[in-house]
Design a protein around this motif. Structure first.
Motif, PDB file in Angstrom:
ATOM      1  N   ARG A 229      32.336  41.316  37.728  1.00  0.00           N
ATOM      2  CA  ARG A 229      33.882  42.058  37.622  1.00  0.00           C
ATOM      3  C   ARG A 229      34.907  41.286  36.985  1.00  0.00           C
ATOM      4  O   ARG A 229      35.049  40.144  36.937  1.00  0.00           O
ATOM      5  N   GLY A 237      38.946  38.990  41.429  1.00  0.00           N
ATOM      6  CA  GLY A 237      37.601  39.256  41.262  1.00  0.00           C
ATOM      7  C   GLY A 237      36.688  39.141  42.604  1.00  0.00           C
ATOM      8  O   GLY A 237      36.029  40.148  42.971  1.00  0.00           O
ATOM      9  N   THR A 264      32.646  36.417  37.779  1.00  0.00           N
ATOM     10  CA  THR A 264      34.121  37.179  37.720  1.00  0.00           C
ATOM     11  C   THR A 264      35.070  36.356  37.384  1.00  0.00           C
ATOM     12  O   THR A 264      34.953  35.201  37.195  1.00  0.00           O
TER      13      THR A 264
END
Length: 312
Positions: A229, A237, A264
């Motif tokens: 992400r 994230g 992330t």
């Protein structure tokens, strides 16, 4: 390092008003953006586009990308029919298919699938290995096969895949037995260990097992499956991925990241996180964008595409 993307074929990733027919445009954008592969996953436990159906739809609308399964569950299909379908996709794609397979995991993500398929859970890895051996025999022109689980005295000539011998077959999983199997029998390795150090040590074991049976260790593709992400911060994230983990797995992110690789944060954080796996030996990374509707999936695809030059 090749970077591929997992298509959001599950309903949980479409959003409440998502149209799965948009997956074709998503795939074409991924190819045009420079991603190396398009992978799909496989399950009977949640609504999704069936894996081989999706790849067959992608074969004529893409030109360059590898089309892969991550991971296909052979237990869901009759083995001879599966060999025919895989050979057909390899033909339609001009030899761009890669088949990562798995045998399922104990608990809610594995045993219910075997029950639905009416296939015994016991000795599932031996059954998997023999199924792959049957596929390869059929793709090589065999008209009979005699094994422990599959015994056919007479088989009609099967569809030949584009590539002699058929598409490469990778194995998912990182147990000691899976590492040994990968080295002895498979063409690639697609695990998702949370710690890059475990990836490094696992790859070493795969290569040792390959060398032990006279195979060239470097011939086995070292791949990785990782949820990603790109966001404004690590905290943002993680919040988004927590929602993703609940929607897709029914568990919080803290539980998911104990068993799966997760990266992330800002673009710089994501590049650094994936680089740790590259440094551990991964050479084909399949990223799963952490988003819960198709618009957000497209946004993540575009954010990830800007990172491809640094990652490659």
């Amino acid at each position: 390092m090749d970077i591929g993307v997992l298509l959001p074929t599950g309903k949980a990733q479409w959003g409440s008003d998502g149209d799965p027919r948009e997956l074709i445009a998503f795939a074409r954008e991924a190819e045009e953006s420079g991603f190396s592969s398009l992978f799909v996953n496989d399950s009977l436990l949640s609504p999704r586009i069936e894996a081989l159906t999706m790849l067959a739809a992608l074969a004529p609308v893409t030109e360059r990308v590898t089309l892969g399964t991550g991971a296909l569950l052979p237990v869901l299909r009759r083995p001879i029919q599966a060999a025919q379908a895989l050979a057909s996709i390899d033909l339609l794609s001009g030899g761009r298919l890669a088949v990562a397979v798995g045998a399922g995991f104990p608990g809610r993500f594995g045993q219910p699938v075997h029950a639905l398929s009416e296939v015994p859970w016991e000795r599932r890895f031996a059954r998997l290995d023999e199924t792959v051996a049957l596929w390869r025999a059929l793709w090589g022109g065999a008209t009979s096969f005699h094994g422990e689980f599959h015994d056919h005295a007479e088989i009609p000539v099967a569809t030949a895949p584009f590539r002699p011998g058929g598409p490469p077959i990778w194995l998912g999983g990182a147990t000691a037995a899976a590492l040994a199997r990968t080295g002895r029998l498979y063409d690639g390795w697609l695990p998702y260990p949370p710690d890059p150090a475990d990836y490094r040590s696992g790859l070493l074991d795969v290569r040792k097992a390959a060398a032990g049976v006279g195979r060239a260790p470097e011939s086995i593709t070292p791949a990785l499956f990782v949820s990603v992400r790109v966001d404004d911060s690590v905290a943002d994230g993680r919040r988004a991925l927590d929602a993703y983990a609940h929607a897709n797995y029914g568990m919080p992110l803290e539980e998911l990241e104990r068993i799966q690789a997760v990266v992330t944060g800002t673009p710089e954080d994501v590049v650094a996180g994936l680089a740790r796996y590259r440094d551990a030996g991964a050479r084909h990374v399949v990223v799963r964008p952490g988003a819960l509707d198709l618009a957000s999936q497209r946004d993540q695809l575009r954010r990830l595409a800007t990172l491809l030059p640094e990652l490659a």
